[in-house]
Design a protein around this motif. Structure first.
Motif, PDB file in Angstrom:
ATOM      1  N   ALA A  24      -6.412  15.372  -5.450  1.00 55.59           N
ATOM      2  CA  ALA A  24      -5.671  14.949  -6.645  1.00 55.59           C
ATOM      3  C   ALA A  24      -4.799  13.738  -6.337  1.00 55.59           C
ATOM      4  N   ASP A  25      -4.124  13.751  -5.191  1.00 56.06           N
ATOM      5  CA  ASP A  25      -3.269  12.617  -4.822  1.00 56.06           C
ATOM      6  C   ASP A  25      -4.106  11.374  -4.548  1.00 56.06           C
ATOM      7  N   THR A  26      -5.291  11.567  -3.982  1.00 56.03           N
ATOM      8  CA  THR A  26      -6.179  10.440  -3.698  1.00 56.03           C
ATOM      9  C   THR A  26      -6.676   9.784  -4.990  1.00 56.03           C
ATOM     10  N   ALA A  27      -6.848  10.599  -6.026  1.00 52.76           N
ATOM     11  CA  ALA A  27      -7.355  10.075  -7.294  1.00 52.76           C
ATOM     12  C   ALA A  27      -6.306   9.276  -8.056  1.00 52.76           C
ATOM     13  N   ARG A  28      -5.046   9.349  -7.636  1.00 52.90           N
ATOM     14  CA  ARG A  28      -3.990   8.613  -8.311  1.00 52.90           C
ATOM     15  C   ARG A  28      -3.945   7.171  -7.810  1.00 52.90           C
ATOM     16  N   ASN A  29      -2.917   6.463  -8.229  1.00 53.25           N
ATOM     17  CA  ASN A  29      -2.759   5.056  -7.858  1.00 53.25           C
ATOM     18  C   ASN A  29      -2.201   4.959  -6.437  1.00 53.25           C
ATOM     19  N   THR A  30      -3.041   5.310  -5.466  1.00 52.47           N
ATOM     20  CA  THR A  30      -2.635   5.333  -4.067  1.00 52.47           C
ATOM     21  C   THR A  30      -3.671   4.610  -3.212  1.00 52.47           C
ATOM     22  N   SER A  31      -3.299   4.372  -1.962  1.00 49.03           N
ATOM     23  CA  SER A  31      -4.230   3.813  -0.980  1.00 49.03           C
ATOM     24  C   SER A  31      -4.885   4.915  -0.160  1.00 49.03           C
ATOM     25  N   GLY A  32      -4.715   6.146  -0.594  1.00 51.59           N
ATOM     26  CA  GLY A  32      -5.149   7.312   0.157  1.00 51.59           C
ATOM     27  C   GLY A  32      -3.966   8.245   0.302  1.00 51.59           C
ATOM     28  N   ILE A  33      -3.990   9.089   1.306  1.00 52.66           N
ATOM     29  CA  ILE A  33      -2.884  10.014   1.540  1.00 52.66           C
ATOM     30  C   ILE A  33      -2.461   9.965   3.005  1.00 52.66           C
ATOM     31  N   THR A  34      -1.274  10.513   3.243  1.00 51.54           N
ATOM     32  CA  THR A  34      -0.808  10.808   4.592  1.00 51.54           C
ATOM     33  C   THR A  34      -0.682  12.319   4.696  1.00 51.54           C
ATOM     34  N   MET A  59     -12.636  13.732   1.209  1.00 52.53           N
ATOM     35  CA  MET A  59     -11.881  12.524   0.896  1.00 52.53           C
ATOM     36  C   MET A  59     -12.772  11.394   0.378  1.00 52.53           C
ATOM     37  N   GLU A  60     -12.316  10.757  -0.684  1.00 52.68           N
ATOM     38  CA  GLU A  60     -13.014   9.584  -1.222  1.00 52.68           C
ATOM     39  C   GLU A  60     -12.261   8.298  -0.930  1.00 52.68           C
ATOM     40  N   LYS A  61     -11.083   8.402  -0.344  1.00 50.13           N
ATOM     41  CA  LYS A  61     -10.327   7.254   0.149  1.00 50.13           C
ATOM     42  C   LYS A  61      -9.927   7.555   1.595  1.00 50.13           C
ATOM     43  N   PRO A  62      -9.583   6.531   2.366  1.00 49.01           N
ATOM     44  CA  PRO A  62      -9.113   6.781   3.729  1.00 49.01           C
ATOM     45  C   PRO A  62      -7.830   7.604   3.723  1.00 49.01           C
ATOM     46  N   TYR A  63      -7.587   8.296   4.810  1.00 51.24           N
ATOM     47  CA  TYR A  63      -6.332   9.030   4.951  1.00 51.24           C
ATOM     48  C   TYR A  63      -5.767   8.823   6.344  1.00 51.24           C
ATOM     49  N   ARG A  64      -4.504   9.178   6.496  1.00 54.08           N
ATOM     50  CA  ARG A  64      -3.793   8.961   7.744  1.00 54.08           C
ATOM     51  C   ARG A  64      -3.077  10.235   8.156  1.00 54.08           C
ATOM     52  N   ILE A  65      -2.951  10.446   9.465  1.00 56.60           N
ATOM     53  CA  ILE A  65      -2.258  11.610   9.998  1.00 56.60           C
ATOM     54  C   ILE A  65      -0.933  11.164  10.596  1.00 56.60           C
ATOM     55  N   ALA A  66       0.128  11.880  10.250  1.00 55.85           N
ATOM     56  CA  ALA A  66       1.462  11.580  10.788  1.00 55.85           C
ATOM     57  C   ALA A  66       1.963  12.770  11.604  1.00 55.85           C
ATOM     58  N   GLY A  67       2.332  12.497  12.845  1.00 55.58           N
ATOM     59  CA  GLY A  67       3.032  13.497  13.637  1.00 55.58           C
ATOM     60  C   GLY A  67       2.165  14.339  14.556  1.00 55.58           C
ATOM     61  N   SER A  68       2.711  14.569  15.756  1.00 56.37           N
ATOM     62  CA  SER A  68       2.196  15.563  16.707  1.00 56.37           C
ATOM     63  C   SER A  68       0.818  15.255  17.281  1.00 56.37           C
ATOM     64  N   VAL A  69       0.444  13.989  17.307  1.00 56.38           N
ATOM     65  CA  VAL A  69      -0.742  13.598  18.092  1.00 56.38           C
ATOM     66  C   VAL A  69      -0.210  13.282  19.486  1.00 56.38           C
ATOM     67  N   LYS A 107       0.835  -1.193   0.000  1.00 55.55           N
ATOM     68  CA  LYS A 107       0.000   0.000   0.000  1.00 55.55           C
ATOM     69  C   LYS A 107       0.879   1.256   0.000  1.00 55.55           C
ATOM     70  N   TYR A 108       0.331   2.325  -0.553  1.00 62.60           N
ATOM     71  CA  TYR A 108       1.097   3.558  -0.741  1.00 62.60           C
ATOM     72  C   TYR A 108       0.218   4.752  -0.415  1.00 62.60           C
ATOM     73  N   SER A 109       0.586   5.495   0.636  1.00 63.55           N
ATOM     74  CA  SER A 109      -0.148   6.693   1.040  1.00 63.55           C
ATOM     75  C   SER A 109       0.830   7.854   1.123  1.00 63.55           C
ATOM     76  N   PRO A 110       1.045   8.570   0.009  1.00 68.67           N
ATOM     77  CA  PRO A 110       2.035   9.641  -0.007  1.00 68.67           C
ATOM     78  C   PRO A 110       1.599  10.843   0.814  1.00 68.67           C
ATOM     79  N   PHE A 111       2.596  11.634   1.226  1.00 72.40           N
ATOM     80  CA  PHE A 111       2.299  12.916   1.857  1.00 72.40           C
ATOM     81  C   PHE A 111       1.736  13.871   0.820  1.00 72.40           C
TER      82      PHE A 111
END
Length: 220
Positions: A132-142, A164-174, A106-110
């Motif tokens: 735009a990043d979600t619409a590409r060949n990704t599993s969502g975004i970070t 968002m039309e795909k799941p997304y993930r949060i990185a950092g500072s939680v 799986k690939y979730s780019p920043f």
């Protein structure tokens, strides 16, 4: 949508030297998702840590902050060869997406990440970039939502969540239960990382105790 914790064995954006020992001490805590960064590892220690995590039934994530295509592509190839489950980060590159797809990783780019690893841009532009990043060949975004410097992270996440039309993930500072309370209100957020906050004891107790507290809190 269930919200998951990704435990990151990183502090100040570097994998801690005793990552394997920390993991083994916490492997029975109720967290299925674990990760780290390539920084601070060797090919041998990376492979050993991934093997150890997988033997204990964990889903393995690698987070990559670099933005240069050749570095991102090399990182993706290393992750694919080592059996990583999910690549969080790089900014989007078709070459990286191809490596991930061929490896079944799986690939979730920043998205909207600036060279200083901060999130920049007005809210509409960040949301459009994420779509735009979600619409590409990704599993969502970070997204480094709490490193957003051009506005209110809460307002950004409210706008992003509805787009968002795909799941997304949060990185950092939680780093607090108050932030987790807000994250639990987001409908399309699927996971968030915690690393440094656990090493700093922000949630109280040992590393394993903090993981358990956060996992239990997510299920309340």
């Amino acid at each position: 949508m269930a919200l998951d914790l990704i435990v990151m064995l990183t502090w100040h954006d570097v994998t801690v030297p005793d990552a394997k020992e920390v993991f083994l001490a916490c492997k029975d805590a109720p967290a299925k998702h674990w990760g780290f960064k390539l920084e601070g590892t060797t090919p041998e220690s990376m492979a050993e840590l991934i093997r150890c995590m997988k033997e204990n039934g964990k889903t393995v994530y690698i987070e990559v902050l670099d933005m240069k295509e050749e570095v991102c592509l090399d990182a993706a190839k290393r992750c694919a060869a080592a059996g990583v489950d999910h690549l969080l980060g790089t900014v989007y590159y078709e070459s990286v997406a191809k490596v991930c797809a061929e490896a079944g990783m799986k690939y979730s780019p920043f998205t909207a990440l600036a060279p200083d690893s901060r999130l920049r841009g007005d809210i509409p532009s960040v949301v459009e970039k994420a779509k735009a990043d979600t619409a590409r060949n990704t599993s969502g975004i970070t997204i480094s939502a709490f490193r957003y410097v051009d506005g209110d992270p809460v307002e950004l996440l409210k706008a992003l969540d509805g787009a968002m039309e795909k799941p997304y993930r949060i990185a950092g500072s939680v780093n607090s239960f108050e932030r987790i309370d807000f994250l639990k209100t987001l409908q399309n957020l699927t996971a968030f990382t915690i690393g440094g906050a656990f090493f700093e004891g922000q949630f109280g107790g040992t590393f394993a105790q903090q993981i358990t507290k956060v996992c239990d809190y997510l299920r309340q």
